[in-house]
Scaffold this motif. Structure first.
Motif, PDB file in Angstrom:
ATOM      1  N   LYS A  13       0.873  -1.230  -0.113  1.00  0.00           N
ATOM      2  CA  LYS A  13       0.125  -0.037  -0.040  1.00  0.00           C
ATOM      3  C   LYS A  13       0.920   1.180  -0.088  1.00  0.00           C
ATOM      4  CE  LYS A  13      -4.036  -1.664   2.618  1.00  0.00           C
ATOM      5  NZ  LYS A  13      -4.940  -1.535   3.644  1.00  0.00           N
ATOM      6  N   SER A  67      -9.454  -1.267   2.961  1.00  0.00           N
ATOM      7  CA  SER A  67      -9.795  -1.475   1.628  1.00  0.00           C
ATOM      8  C   SER A  67     -10.520  -2.773   1.896  1.00  0.00           C
ATOM      9  CB  SER A  67      -8.900  -1.833   0.796  1.00  0.00           C
ATOM     10  OG  SER A  67      -7.872  -0.626   0.440  1.00  0.00           O
ATOM     11  N   ALA A  83      -9.649  -8.782   5.026  1.00  0.00           N
ATOM     12  CA  ALA A  83      -8.227  -9.138   5.439  1.00  0.00           C
ATOM     13  C   ALA A  83      -8.400 -10.591   6.233  1.00  0.00           C
ATOM     14  CB  ALA A  83      -7.693  -8.240   6.355  1.00  0.00           C
ATOM     15  N   PHE A  86      -8.994 -13.173   3.421  1.00  0.00           N
ATOM     16  CA  PHE A  86      -7.875 -13.486   2.578  1.00  0.00           C
ATOM     17  C   PHE A  86      -6.746 -14.374   3.598  1.00  0.00           C
ATOM     18  CE2 PHE A  86      -3.708 -12.986   1.027  1.00  0.00           C
ATOM     19  CZ  PHE A  86      -3.683 -13.086  -0.173  1.00  0.00           C
ATOM     20  N   PHE A 108     -14.050  -3.233  -5.786  1.00  0.00           N
ATOM     21  CA  PHE A 108     -13.091  -3.173  -4.857  1.00  0.00           C
ATOM     22  C   PHE A 108     -13.237  -1.529  -4.301  1.00  0.00           C
ATOM     23  CE2 PHE A 108      -9.169  -5.889  -4.386  1.00  0.00           C
ATOM     24  CZ  PHE A 108      -9.051  -5.802  -2.987  1.00  0.00           C
ATOM     25  N   PHE A 142      -0.585  -7.692  -4.911  1.00  0.00           N
ATOM     26  CA  PHE A 142      -0.667  -8.317  -3.516  1.00  0.00           C
ATOM     27  C   PHE A 142      -2.164  -8.610  -3.288  1.00  0.00           C
ATOM     28  CE2 PHE A 142      -2.649  -5.009  -0.812  1.00  0.00           C
ATOM     29  CZ  PHE A 142      -2.723  -4.037  -1.561  1.00  0.00           C
ATOM     30  N   TYR A 144      -5.757  -9.688  -3.016  1.00  0.00           N
ATOM     31  CA  TYR A 144      -6.713 -10.375  -4.327  1.00  0.00           C
ATOM     32  C   TYR A 144      -6.394  -9.893  -5.767  1.00  0.00           C
ATOM     33  CZ  TYR A 144      -9.784 -11.258  -0.007  1.00  0.00           C
ATOM     34  OH  TYR A 144     -10.321 -11.549   1.284  1.00  0.00           O
ATOM     35  N   ASP A 145      -5.343  -9.344  -5.922  1.00  0.00           N
ATOM     36  CA  ASP A 145      -5.075  -8.751  -6.993  1.00  0.00           C
ATOM     37  C   ASP A 145      -5.000  -9.952  -8.123  1.00  0.00           C
ATOM     38  OD1 ASP A 145      -4.649  -6.217  -6.405  1.00  0.00           O
ATOM     39  OD2 ASP A 145      -2.337  -6.164  -6.400  1.00  0.00           O
ATOM     40  N   LYS A 163      -2.169  -0.410 -12.750  1.00  0.00           N
ATOM     41  CA  LYS A 163      -3.116  -0.757 -11.670  1.00  0.00           C
ATOM     42  C   LYS A 163      -3.350   0.893 -10.916  1.00  0.00           C
ATOM     43  CE  LYS A 163      -3.810  -2.491  -6.907  1.00  0.00           C
ATOM     44  NZ  LYS A 163      -3.199  -3.125  -5.882  1.00  0.00           N
ATOM     45  N   HIS A 168      -9.049   1.582  -7.032  1.00  0.00           N
ATOM     46  CA  HIS A 168      -9.818   2.083  -5.907  1.00  0.00           C
ATOM     47  C   HIS A 168      -8.828   3.157  -5.147  1.00  0.00           C
ATOM     48  CE1 HIS A 168      -7.567  -1.390  -4.726  1.00  0.00           C
ATOM     49  NE2 HIS A 168      -8.050  -1.592  -3.630  1.00  0.00           N
ATOM     50  N   ARG A 169      -7.609   2.658  -4.779  1.00  0.00           N
ATOM     51  CA  ARG A 169      -6.565   3.365  -3.865  1.00  0.00           C
ATOM     52  C   ARG A 169      -6.265   4.736  -4.664  1.00  0.00           C
ATOM     53  NH1 ARG A 169      -3.977  -0.659  -2.713  1.00  0.00           N
ATOM     54  NH2 ARG A 169      -5.340  -1.017  -0.884  1.00  0.00           N
TER      55      ARG A 169
END
Ligand code: IMP
Length: 184
Positions: A13, A67, A83, A86, A108, A142, A144-145, A163, A168-169
């Motif tokens: 991130k 996220s 999280a 995952f 996302f 990283f 769920y990518d 990306k 979303h980020r």
């Protein structure tokens, strides 16, 4: 250049935030102090609480990122529990849950919480619509990518800059940067 402390334990991130924010004149410095994560159905209150908590702890302006992946056919699961899901199920078992689903739509979402000591946090949301792929594809990124697809490519198959130009980020951080540029 303005510097913002990004409170997160996730170096991916931080790298993404650096790539997105540095062309906009904002430096990012990671701090791994952590913060209590509220149990909520939405990301915004989690990000707001975390940002206020960390701003007061560090006595500095901070941002945090919460996220989540919201899969339509699974009733928006895993959402704010992304999280945990995952770490416990992982991508393979999420794909297994999706095996017989024709509707692969997913969103996302990112909530960036920003706060100064003693103030209320602001939350900048960013979403990207996509689909859950049939199988894992790509080694980049990283989380769920490898199973989140936009325009036929998973985030795991994209170059970083690709990306970071539609995620979303990116969308959430752009809103934060625009707000900061207004002189706040
Ligand atoms: P959190 O915001 O760190 O709680 O992230 C929730 C879950 O989503 C974690 O498992 C992260 O690895 C994952 N995640 C967050 N952002 C992304 C992303 O940009 N791509 C893929 N997975 C992500």
């Amino acid at each position: 250049m303005r510097k913002i402390i990004f409170v997160t334990g996730n170096p991916h991130k931080v790298r993404e935030a650096e790539e997105i924010l540095s062309p906009l004149g904002i430096n990012v410095e990671q701090n791994n102090c952590g913060y209590p994560e509220l149990q909520e159905d939405e990301l915004s209150p989690i990000a707001a609480f975390g940002a206020e908590w960390a701003a007061n702890l560090l006595d500095n302006e901070v941002m945090v990122d919460d996220s989540g992946l919201f899969i339509e056919a699974l009733g928006e699961f895993p959402g704010p529990y992304s999280a945990y899901v995952f770490d416990t199920l992982g991508n393979k078992r999420v794909l297994k849950l999706m095996e017989d689903e024709i509707n692969r739509r997913a969103v996302f979402r990112c909530a960036i919480g920003y706060c100064r000591p003693g103030e209320k946090a602001l939350v900048f949301p960013g979403d990207v619509e996509g689909e859950i792929s049939k199988e894992m594809r790509g080694n980049a990124g990283f989380g769920y990518d490898p199973i989140f697809e936009v325009n036929g490519m998973t985030f795991g198959e994209m170059e970083d800059n690709e990306k970071n130009s539609l995620s979303h980020r990116y969308r959430a951080l752009l809103k934060l940067a625009e707000w900061l540029k207004e002189g706040h």
